[in-house]
Design a protein around this motif. Sequence first.
Motif, PDB file in Angstrom:
ATOM      1  N   TYR A  37       0.829  -1.211   0.000  1.00 47.75           N
ATOM      2  CA  TYR A  37       0.000   0.000   0.000  1.00 47.75           C
ATOM      3  C   TYR A  37       0.860   1.257   0.000  1.00 47.75           C
ATOM      4  CZ  TYR A  37      -4.335  -2.613   0.592  1.00 47.75           C
ATOM      5  OH  TYR A  37      -5.406  -3.440   0.397  1.00 47.75           O
ATOM      6  N   ALA A  38       1.964   1.239   0.738  1.00 47.72           N
ATOM      7  CA  ALA A  38       2.857   2.402   0.735  1.00 47.72           C
ATOM      8  C   ALA A  38       3.472   2.602  -0.643  1.00 47.72           C
ATOM      9  CB  ALA A  38       3.943   2.222   1.792  1.00 47.72           C
ATOM     10  N   ASP A  39       3.861   1.517  -1.307  1.00 50.71           N
ATOM     11  CA  ASP A  39       4.407   1.615  -2.668  1.00 50.71           C
ATOM     12  C   ASP A  39       3.396   2.270  -3.621  1.00 50.71           C
ATOM     13  OD1 ASP A  39       6.944   0.593  -2.304  1.00 50.71           O
ATOM     14  OD2 ASP A  39       6.377  -1.479  -2.760  1.00 50.71           O
ATOM     15  N   THR A  40       2.143   1.840  -3.503  1.00 53.13           N
ATOM     16  CA  THR A  40       1.108   2.393  -4.376  1.00 53.13           C
ATOM     17  C   THR A  40       0.952   3.886  -4.151  1.00 53.13           C
ATOM     18  OG1 THR A  40      -0.080   0.284  -4.365  1.00 53.13           O
ATOM     19  CG2 THR A  40      -1.320   2.231  -5.059  1.00 53.13           C
ATOM     20  N   ALA A  41       0.947   4.301  -2.892  1.00 52.80           N
ATOM     21  CA  ALA A  41       0.830   5.731  -2.585  1.00 52.80           C
ATOM     22  C   ALA A  41       2.016   6.508  -3.150  1.00 52.80           C
ATOM     23  CB  ALA A  41       0.733   5.924  -1.073  1.00 52.80           C
ATOM     24  N   LEU A  42       3.202   5.962  -3.047  1.00 46.77           N
ATOM     25  CA  LEU A  42       4.402   6.667  -3.507  1.00 46.77           C
ATOM     26  C   LEU A  42       4.510   6.678  -5.028  1.00 46.77           C
ATOM     27  CD1 LEU A  42       6.825   5.446  -0.726  1.00 46.77           C
ATOM     28  CD2 LEU A  42       6.120   7.816  -1.152  1.00 46.77           C
ATOM     29  N   GLN A  43       3.896   5.726  -5.695  1.00 50.14           N
ATOM     30  CA  GLN A  43       3.837   5.777  -7.149  1.00 50.14           C
ATOM     31  C   GLN A  43       2.982   6.959  -7.612  1.00 50.14           C
ATOM     32  OE1 GLN A  43       2.393   1.919  -8.295  1.00 50.14           O
ATOM     33  NE2 GLN A  43       4.269   0.877  -7.615  1.00 50.14           N
ATOM     34  N   LEU A  44       2.001   7.306  -6.783  1.00 57.57           N
ATOM     35  CA  LEU A  44       1.136   8.450  -7.102  1.00 57.57           C
ATOM     36  C   LEU A  44       1.780   9.770  -6.705  1.00 57.57           C
ATOM     37  CD1 LEU A  44      -2.213   6.880  -5.848  1.00 57.57           C
ATOM     38  CD2 LEU A  44      -1.584   7.309  -8.233  1.00 57.57           C
ATOM     39  N   ASP A  45       2.561   9.735  -5.593  1.00 59.73           N
ATOM     40  CA  ASP A  45       3.213  10.958  -5.112  1.00 59.73           C
ATOM     41  C   ASP A  45       4.427  10.548  -4.282  1.00 59.73           C
ATOM     42  OD1 ASP A  45       4.051  13.306  -3.989  1.00 59.73           O
ATOM     43  OD2 ASP A  45       2.141  13.815  -3.046  1.00 59.73           O
ATOM     44  N   ASP A  46       5.604  10.642  -4.883  1.00 62.67           N
ATOM     45  CA  ASP A  46       6.799  10.157  -4.188  1.00 62.67           C
ATOM     46  C   ASP A  46       7.282  11.103  -3.086  1.00 62.67           C
ATOM     47  OD1 ASP A  46       7.933  12.226  -5.602  1.00 62.67           O
ATOM     48  OD2 ASP A  46       9.400  10.987  -6.662  1.00 62.67           O
ATOM     49  N   GLU A  47       6.552  12.223  -2.879  1.00 58.09           N
ATOM     50  CA  GLU A  47       6.892  13.148  -1.793  1.00 58.09           C
ATOM     51  C   GLU A  47       6.105  12.847  -0.516  1.00 58.09           C
ATOM     52  OE1 GLU A  47       9.005  15.941  -1.677  1.00 58.09           O
ATOM     53  OE2 GLU A  47       9.878  15.255  -3.561  1.00 58.09           O
ATOM     54  N   ARG A  48       5.244  11.851  -0.527  1.00 59.96           N
ATOM     55  CA  ARG A  48       4.410  11.555   0.650  1.00 59.96           C
ATOM     56  C   ARG A  48       5.301  11.034   1.783  1.00 59.96           C
ATOM     57  NH1 ARG A  48      -0.913  13.321   0.832  1.00 59.96           N
ATOM     58  NH2 ARG A  48      -1.346  11.600   2.260  1.00 59.96           N
ATOM     59  N   LEU A  49       5.507  11.861   2.779  1.00 60.55           N
ATOM     60  CA  LEU A  49       6.431  11.503   3.863  1.00 60.55           C
ATOM     61  C   LEU A  49       5.878  10.386   4.734  1.00 60.55           C
ATOM     62  CD1 LEU A  49       7.610  15.088   4.868  1.00 60.55           C
ATOM     63  CD2 LEU A  49       8.733  13.460   3.350  1.00 60.55           C
ATOM     64  N   GLU A  50       4.578  10.400   4.986  1.00 60.74           N
ATOM     65  CA  GLU A  50       3.989   9.344   5.817  1.00 60.74           C
ATOM     66  C   GLU A  50       4.105   7.996   5.120  1.00 60.74           C
ATOM     67  OE1 GLU A  50       2.741   7.956   9.277  1.00 60.74           O
ATOM     68  OE2 GLU A  50       2.995  10.100   8.902  1.00 60.74           O
ATOM     69  N   SER A  51       3.921   7.985   3.811  1.00 58.44           N
ATOM     70  CA  SER A  51       4.059   6.734   3.059  1.00 58.44           C
ATOM     71  C   SER A  51       5.495   6.221   3.112  1.00 58.44           C
ATOM     72  CB  SER A  51       3.636   6.946   1.606  1.00 58.44           C
ATOM     73  OG  SER A  51       2.259   7.252   1.518  1.00 58.44           O
ATOM     74  N   ARG A  52       6.452   7.139   3.049  1.00 55.61           N
ATOM     75  CA  ARG A  52       7.857   6.725   3.139  1.00 55.61           C
ATOM     76  C   ARG A  52       8.167   6.157   4.535  1.00 55.61           C
ATOM     77  NH1 ARG A  52      11.732   8.060  -0.697  1.00 55.61           N
ATOM     78  NH2 ARG A  52      10.946   9.229  -2.495  1.00 55.61           N
ATOM     79  N   LEU A  53       7.595   6.750   5.564  1.00 54.70           N
ATOM     80  CA  LEU A  53       7.794   6.192   6.908  1.00 54.70           C
ATOM     81  C   LEU A  53       7.202   4.794   7.012  1.00 54.70           C
ATOM     82  CD1 LEU A  53       7.142   8.979   9.587  1.00 54.70           C
ATOM     83  CD2 LEU A  53       9.231   7.683   9.198  1.00 54.70           C
ATOM     84  N   CYS A  54       5.996   4.634   6.498  1.00 53.01           N
ATOM     85  CA  CYS A  54       5.363   3.306   6.542  1.00 53.01           C
ATOM     86  C   CYS A  54       6.194   2.286   5.769  1.00 53.01           C
ATOM     87  CB  CYS A  54       3.951   3.383   5.954  1.00 53.01           C
ATOM     88  SG  CYS A  54       2.734   4.174   7.031  1.00 53.01           S
ATOM     89  N   ARG A  55       6.675   2.674   4.601  1.00 52.87           N
ATOM     90  CA  ARG A  55       7.472   1.728   3.806  1.00 52.87           C
ATOM     91  C   ARG A  55       8.784   1.393   4.515  1.00 52.87           C
ATOM     92  NH1 ARG A  55       8.694   2.987  -2.420  1.00 52.87           N
ATOM     93  NH2 ARG A  55      10.154   4.514  -1.533  1.00 52.87           N
ATOM     94  N   ALA A  56       9.388   2.384   5.154  1.00 59.12           N
ATOM     95  CA  ALA A  56      10.627   2.109   5.889  1.00 59.12           C
ATOM     96  C   ALA A  56      10.386   1.125   7.022  1.00 59.12           C
ATOM     97  CB  ALA A  56      11.200   3.416   6.435  1.00 59.12           C
ATOM     98  N   ARG A  57       9.271   1.309   7.770  1.00 57.30           N
ATOM     99  CA  ARG A  57       8.955   0.365   8.844  1.00 57.30           C
ATOM    100  C   ARG A  57       8.741  -1.036   8.285  1.00 57.30           C
ATOM    101  NH1 ARG A  57       5.040   4.458  10.163  1.00 57.30           N
ATOM    102  NH2 ARG A  57       5.863   5.929  11.713  1.00 57.30           N
ATOM    103  N   ALA A  58       8.040  -1.115   7.168  1.00 65.51           N
ATOM    104  CA  ALA A  58       7.772  -2.419   6.561  1.00 65.51           C
ATOM    105  C   ALA A  58       9.063  -3.084   6.096  1.00 65.51           C
ATOM    106  CB  ALA A  58       6.803  -2.253   5.390  1.00 65.51           C
ATOM    107  N   GLU A  59       9.946  -2.334   5.476  1.00 69.41           N
ATOM    108  CA  GLU A  59      11.207  -2.909   4.988  1.00 69.41           C
ATOM    109  C   GLU A  59      12.060  -3.414   6.164  1.00 69.41           C
ATOM    110  OE1 GLU A  59      11.645  -3.721   2.129  1.00 69.41           O
ATOM    111  OE2 GLU A  59      11.040  -2.236   0.640  1.00 69.41           O
ATOM    112  N   ILE A  60      12.077  -2.678   7.255  1.00 63.53           N
ATOM    113  CA  ILE A  60      12.830  -3.145   8.430  1.00 63.53           C
ATOM    114  C   ILE A  60      12.235  -4.446   8.949  1.00 63.53           C
ATOM    115  CG2 ILE A  60      13.302  -2.622  10.859  1.00 63.53           C
ATOM    116  CD1 ILE A  60      13.722   0.299   9.997  1.00 63.53           C
ATOM    117  N   ALA A  61      10.908  -4.496   9.023  1.00 61.20           N
ATOM    118  CA  ALA A  61      10.256  -5.715   9.507  1.00 61.20           C
ATOM    119  C   ALA A  61      10.510  -6.899   8.570  1.00 61.20           C
ATOM    120  CB  ALA A  61       8.751  -5.484   9.663  1.00 61.20           C
TER     121      ALA A  61
END
Length: 570
Positions: free
Chosen positions: A155-179
Amino acid sequence: MTAFQDTPQSKAKNNALAGLLERNRAKRVLKGATIDGLIAGHLKEGRVFAALGDAVAELERAGAGYESYARVARCEMIVGLATRAQRSWREALRFKETAQAHTGIGTLHFQQGETAEAITAFQKALSLDAKNLEALESLSAAYLYLEQPAEARSYADTALQLDDERLESRLCRARAEIALGNPDRAEADITFVRSRRYKENEVRLLEVDLLIHGKEFESAMFLAAQLCERHPESRDCLDAFRRAYSAFDESDRRADLADFLDGLDHFTPLSKPRDRSESDATEAVDVIIPVHNAWHAVKECIASLKATSGARLGRVVLVNDASDEDTRERLVALSKSDERIVFVETPRQSGFSRALALGVKESSATAFVALNSDTIVTKGWLDKLHAALRSAPETAMVGPLSNNAGWQNYGAVLGRAGGFAGLQTPSAPCRADISKEISEAEQGALVPLQILHGFCVLVDREAYDALGGVDQDLFPEGYGEFQDLSIRMRTAGHELLAVTDCVVFHERGASLSPARRAALSLAGRKSLYSRYSALNYLCLEMVSVRAPALEQKRKMLRRVLRAWGIDAGT
């Protein structure tokens, strides 16, 4: 329509709001300014109730409609009136079905811990608007909460494909990648978010996890401890420290952890567990029980004391700390019915530590038990604790295992949702089985610890007096007073022992509301951080949490716990 009822917390806000809304009914929008502009101005200045007042006034002026209800709902969410906001969003949906409304409802569900309902609402929002960034981000956060990082990343990837400046989406993706075990991928998003100075504390928490993955455990612990000191109320910060410590302890660098601990203030090496030996049969022990209401728990506690303590029991000092009149009368009656029971009381409600200090003054015994009033003691408990206390000259305090005693739990120690785990007091047959299983494991029963939990502690009076007892000023209502005394005892050269063939059951907080208990726990943690630093205290706590001898005991007990359907941890 679903009927909603405000919670007690929201009712208080409603009362405060009533007068303000009344004043706003006559308000008119200034010429040349839109209502949304006015509300935005209020919010920018932090005047959230004024913003809500204008939104309600506009609803009354313009009449019911989607925009009017949605405007009120958004303001109610900001103010924190969850029930009212959910009602307003549902009113808005009567006029028009939008992704915005379903996302708002989903957010409210998520805030209230209703994750499944939240996901349903967010997915409904996406069915109406597949490019709704707020819904995509919310779904990512929800799946992170459910520990499903692959879905969260998607879901974070999809949001960032629409707007790669979305900071909350980048935080979510970072948490997911760490997990998912991809710290290198996470680092790019963390660097991006850090450069924008967005949610800096959350970014630092992710940096803790990056340091853990890089096996830079010392740096991870330092950073997490700093965050704990700045935000002692944050469970996320505390969990980050515990993750860092546990990863260090489980790594191939355990020798480095030992060196790290040796370099800390207040840390002293522990001796190995040993067997319990018999003790002086003539020394009597007083039991001091501070009481504030909760008569049902006190009654069960006293009954168990009388049934199980034997000749070792000296006097029972009941310290009434401003209980209601019914409880007070029952305590007085107890003292009149048994010459071993002494009744004293504080002049006003003083808190656990001060009530305990008053009880200690009443006792002349050479050793005493500080006992919570919501406990149930078991056969032979006092003899076992006494034998442990007198097993070595340097031993100054000892405590049993329990269902609710943090690192002295016989079951899981840390909860899945953060914080210490706790189990309900079992039924009498279950208590008998657990007590029997614990009592039979006598080998290595005396386990040295850095700190003891204060729910039930047998204390040497001479050592206690020499250090001035519990700190009544820093910990007036308990919650941290025995951790503090433990550290001072260890610093003075004394030994503390967990007695693992002894169990005392603990209801925990029977005389306090959950909110009050949480507030006192936070206050105690702040005081411990202030006196010792978060790094020093949390290391001592984690050494106790991860004591190998206690973990071995828990493993031995899993069979009987699982037979009774009790969570035994992993």
